[in-house]
Design a protein around this motif. Sequence first.
Motif, PDB file in Angstrom:
ATOM      1  N   ILE A  66       0.875  -1.158   0.000  1.00 53.37           N
ATOM      2  CA  ILE A  66       0.000   0.000   0.000  1.00 53.37           C
ATOM      3  C   ILE A  66       0.923   1.221   0.000  1.00 53.37           C
ATOM      4  O   ILE A  66       1.925   1.248   0.722  1.00 53.37           O
ATOM      5  CB  ILE A  66      -0.948   0.020   1.230  1.00 53.37           C
ATOM      6  N   ARG A  67       0.602   2.183  -0.840  1.00 52.46           N
ATOM      7  CA  ARG A  67       1.468   3.371  -0.948  1.00 52.46           C
ATOM      8  C   ARG A  67       0.847   4.540  -0.191  1.00 52.46           C
ATOM      9  O   ARG A  67      -0.348   4.807  -0.314  1.00 52.46           O
ATOM     10  CB  ARG A  67       1.674   3.754  -2.407  1.00 52.46           C
ATOM     11  N   ILE A  68       1.672   5.222   0.590  1.00 55.49           N
ATOM     12  CA  ILE A  68       1.233   6.441   1.242  1.00 55.49           C
ATOM     13  C   ILE A  68       2.096   7.591   0.739  1.00 55.49           C
ATOM     14  O   ILE A  68       3.259   7.393   0.374  1.00 55.49           O
ATOM     15  CB  ILE A  68       1.289   6.349   2.777  1.00 55.49           C
ATOM     16  N   THR A  69       1.513   8.779   0.691  1.00 52.32           N
ATOM     17  CA  THR A  69       2.209   9.935   0.147  1.00 52.32           C
ATOM     18  C   THR A  69       2.111  11.121   1.094  1.00 52.32           C
ATOM     19  O   THR A  69       1.209  11.201   1.930  1.00 52.32           O
ATOM     20  CB  THR A  69       1.615  10.354  -1.209  1.00 52.32           C
ATOM     21  N   GLY A  70       3.040  12.046   0.936  1.00 48.66           N
ATOM     22  CA  GLY A  70       2.967  13.328   1.611  1.00 48.66           C
ATOM     23  C   GLY A  70       2.723  14.396   0.570  1.00 48.66           C
ATOM     24  O   GLY A  70       3.430  14.446  -0.438  1.00 48.66           O
ATOM     25  N   ASP A  71       1.703  15.218   0.799  1.00 44.93           N
ATOM     26  CA  ASP A  71       1.346  16.277  -0.160  1.00 44.93           C
ATOM     27  C   ASP A  71       1.253  15.750  -1.599  1.00 44.93           C
ATOM     28  O   ASP A  71       1.903  16.279  -2.515  1.00 44.93           O
ATOM     29  CB  ASP A  71       2.340  17.442  -0.074  1.00 44.93           C
ATOM     30  N   LYS A  72       0.502  14.679  -1.753  1.00 44.86           N
ATOM     31  CA  LYS A  72       0.241  14.078  -3.066  1.00 44.86           C
ATOM     32  C   LYS A  72       1.519  13.661  -3.799  1.00 44.86           C
ATOM     33  O   LYS A  72       1.569  13.634  -5.027  1.00 44.86           O
ATOM     34  CB  LYS A  72      -0.565  15.045  -3.938  1.00 44.86           C
ATOM     35  N   GLY A  73       2.544  13.351  -3.037  1.00 43.72           N
ATOM     36  CA  GLY A  73       3.791  12.858  -3.625  1.00 43.72           C
ATOM     37  C   GLY A  73       4.933  13.835  -3.557  1.00 43.72           C
ATOM     38  O   GLY A  73       6.096  13.436  -3.558  1.00 43.72           O
ATOM     39  N   SER A  74       4.645  15.125  -3.508  1.00 45.24           N
ATOM     40  CA  SER A  74       5.734  16.102  -3.446  1.00 45.24           C
ATOM     41  C   SER A  74       6.457  16.051  -2.115  1.00 45.24           C
ATOM     42  O   SER A  74       7.610  16.482  -2.008  1.00 45.24           O
ATOM     43  CB  SER A  74       5.186  17.516  -3.687  1.00 45.24           C
ATOM     44  N   GLY A  75       5.800  15.483  -1.098  1.00 43.19           N
ATOM     45  CA  GLY A  75       6.425  15.323   0.211  1.00 43.19           C
ATOM     46  C   GLY A  75       6.989  13.933   0.428  1.00 43.19           C
ATOM     47  O   GLY A  75       7.352  13.559   1.545  1.00 43.19           O
ATOM     48  N   GLY A  76       7.083  13.166  -0.669  1.00 44.38           N
ATOM     49  CA  GLY A  76       7.642  11.819  -0.589  1.00 44.38           C
ATOM     50  C   GLY A  76       6.575  10.750  -0.699  1.00 44.38           C
ATOM     51  O   GLY A  76       5.385  11.000  -0.483  1.00 44.38           O
ATOM     52  N   THR A  77       6.982   9.532  -1.077  1.00 43.79           N
ATOM     53  CA  THR A  77       6.074   8.388  -1.140  1.00 43.79           C
ATOM     54  C   THR A  77       6.740   7.189  -0.471  1.00 43.79           C
ATOM     55  O   THR A  77       7.964   7.040  -0.510  1.00 43.79           O
ATOM     56  CB  THR A  77       5.704   8.007  -2.591  1.00 43.79           C
ATOM     57  N   LEU A  78       5.918   6.347   0.131  1.00 41.70           N
ATOM     58  CA  LEU A  78       6.439   5.174   0.838  1.00 41.70           C
ATOM     59  C   LEU A  78       5.535   3.985   0.565  1.00 41.70           C
ATOM     60  O   LEU A  78       4.324   4.060   0.773  1.00 41.70           O
ATOM     61  CB  LEU A  78       6.492   5.451   2.339  1.00 41.70           C
ATOM     62  N   ASP A  79       6.132   2.891   0.063  1.00 39.16           N
ATOM     63  CA  ASP A  79       5.405   1.645  -0.147  1.00 39.16           C
ATOM     64  C   ASP A  79       5.587   0.752   1.069  1.00 39.16           C
ATOM     65  O   ASP A  79       6.726   0.470   1.471  1.00 39.16           O
ATOM     66  CB  ASP A  79       5.912   0.937  -1.398  1.00 39.16           C
ATOM     67  N   VAL A  80       4.474   0.294   1.624  1.00 42.29           N
ATOM     68  CA  VAL A  80       4.474  -0.515   2.845  1.00 42.29           C
ATOM     69  C   VAL A  80       3.956  -1.906   2.528  1.00 42.29           C
ATOM     70  O   VAL A  80       2.948  -2.061   1.823  1.00 42.29           O
ATOM     71  CB  VAL A  80       3.594   0.151   3.926  1.00 42.29           C
ATOM     72  N   SER A  81       4.627  -2.910   3.053  1.00 44.11           N
ATOM     73  CA  SER A  81       4.256  -4.292   2.760  1.00 44.11           C
ATOM     74  C   SER A  81       2.863  -4.631   3.283  1.00 44.11           C
ATOM     75  O   SER A  81       2.510  -4.304   4.424  1.00 44.11           O
ATOM     76  CB  SER A  81       5.274  -5.250   3.387  1.00 44.11           C
TER      77      SER A  81
END
Length: 245
Positions: A182-197
């Motif tokens: 599942i991917r989470i983002t900060g500020d729609k991606g401009s604040g980074g993205t993180l894929d979590v198992s």
Amino acid sequence: MTAIALGRTRRTSLVSAVCALVVTGTGLLAGCSEDPDAGTNGVGKLPADKIQSKTRAAAESAEAVRLAGTVVTNGRTYTLDMRLKSGGGSGSVTSKGVAFGLLRIGEQLYLKAGAEFWNHADGNTSAGGALDGKYVKVPQGDPSYKKFSGFTDKDVLLDGLLTLHGALATDGHHEQAGTRTIRITGDKGSGGTLDVSLEGTPYPLRLERAGGAGTLTFSSWGKDFPLTEPKKNETVDYGRKLPTS
């Protein structure tokens, strides 16, 4: 792609094809809307802030991890391939096309590099020959100790990396190296993205840092590895201030 991932992809494609062809008066047949969180650890159903807190907790509690990729700091790009645990870490770092190895056991940090690194660092070709391939002890009082030891410190490194900036949101289901995420983002991606198992423990698996500050993958969570003191004949003292670049 692994056989498991390939099988999953084929199954999903087959379900989609069947559902596209078979409809009822009220829409698709029951069961055609496959739950992307079925058989997962369930974090994909949580709000983004809860996912972030769970993945940070998982990373902090893990005994060890391997991280690889790029980190941009102070305008300089470092390519890392490090294995880390609470007692130290080891691996390689490349900057400006020159590679060097780092090994930390407890508080003792060693830097290992070829003549090219030392020659590039201080222009002393004779020093480069003498230090070529040796483990150089880095004094704790040397400015380079703080800079380089951070690459070998699991807690410090992950704490600084696993932070998304801005408003958090989820950004769909994805896959990393055959593992559903599942991917989470900060500020729609401009604040980074993180894929979590989504499989097993919700470890972070892939990070894109804010502002194009690098991309890292995480693997071998919880898999221990040895940290061995170098032999005496492989170790030298530099004798003066070490280079920090």
